[in-house]
Enzyme design. Sequence first.
Site, PDB file in Angstrom:
ATOM      1  N   ARG A 194       0.837  -1.209   0.000  1.00 54.86           N
ATOM      2  CA  ARG A 194       0.000   0.000   0.000  1.00 54.86           C
ATOM      3  C   ARG A 194       0.875   1.264   0.000  1.00 54.86           C
ATOM      4  NH1 ARG A 194      -3.220  -0.989   5.217  1.00 54.86           N
ATOM      5  NH2 ARG A 194      -1.173  -1.890   5.676  1.00 54.86           N
TER       6      ARG A 194
ATOM      7  N   ASN B 100      -6.204  -2.864   2.323  1.00 55.94           N
ATOM      8  CA  ASN B 100      -6.114  -4.321   2.297  1.00 55.94           C
ATOM      9  C   ASN B 100      -7.511  -4.917   2.398  1.00 55.94           C
ATOM     10  OD1 ASN B 100      -3.327  -4.678   2.134  1.00 55.94           O
ATOM     11  ND2 ASN B 100      -3.046  -4.687   4.359  1.00 55.94           N
TER      12      ASN B 100
END
Lengths: 85, 291
Positions: A13, A31
């Site tokens: 990320r 996520n």
Amino acid sequence: MKVQGIVQGVGFRWHVKNCADQLGITGSVWNCHDRTVELIAFSETEEDLDALAEMIKRGPGRVSSLTETRSEGRPPTEFEIGLSR
Amino acid sequence: MPLPVVRAAKPEADPFLKIQPQLVVDWLVEFLRNECIRKRGMTKAIIGLSGGIDSAVTTALAARAFGPDNVHAFLLPYRLSSQASLDDAYSVAKPLGIHTKVIDISAMVDGCLNAGAQDADGTRIGNICARSRATVLFDQSAALKGLPIGTGNKTERFFGYYTWHADDSPPINPLGDLYKTQVWEIARTLGIPDQVINKPPTADLVEGQTDEDDFGISYDLGDRILSRHVSGQPKEMIIRQGFQESDVDIVIKRVAGSHWKRHMPTVAMLSDTSINDYYLRPVDYRGTTNP
């Protein structure tokens, strides 16, 4: 976009945010419980979104597939790493 | 003899390399204190001082973090090393007021070469030198009860331009996330002598050899390309910003060929207590299940 592969626990990320920031793209990334990563990205140009997809594929871990749908919407002011969903 | 290069290009001109030098220096000094003194209880630093910019900056940071009297710099020449390197090392150490000692590694290296490596080329000799220096530093660390401090920068770590488990072996490394051009920049803030900042970086094994000749690209250009590449930019995107394809290829090839070198040895995982896979403890872990 939905990214499948080894993409959690590898700094993925942060990589997505780094790439989005370089391109001036806003949105968010998070996520998912199914071990994938999802993101929403806003840009004025299709080319920047293509570039983002290319950069994401070069991220840490291992990307096995990247699927995306495109539509119009109101962009946020920055790119953030969101809570897991 | 190579002409001295004046490092005119400032990293702050490139957004990918922009740092605030004074802030970086302050943070690295605190990093050393936190990791060495607070977490590991080690109050002395052991550093190999070569006369090059990386060890000069590391030594200057350590002098601030530990106090000059707690910094022990070792000058570790091989018989092929130049006198100029020793002079440069002293020019760094003297104003800092730290301890210095010269330990000649020629007998170690030549002993190794004579013991079955007579056909060693420059790369192998360089590796033996680096591993001999690491041996000396870790031995001195045991003698003085100090912690060896690493000096490897981010550019050489990404280029794989070091000897595995030698220059990269010290448990603490303050420069590992700074590109070479950024190390030059904080060197100015730390008051490192101009001669050390401006001379071409070299492994100092063969007269006239420089890192940049070995790479085929300058650090200034290499860092600009490298920082883009590792930030996820595809090759075409980097080229569109005005970089030559041949230069971009040099950088990508270097990084791609050295991923293995940036990892600890790969252990076959067989249990749910596999070290650093499942059994995870920070270096300052104090808990125990068996008091």
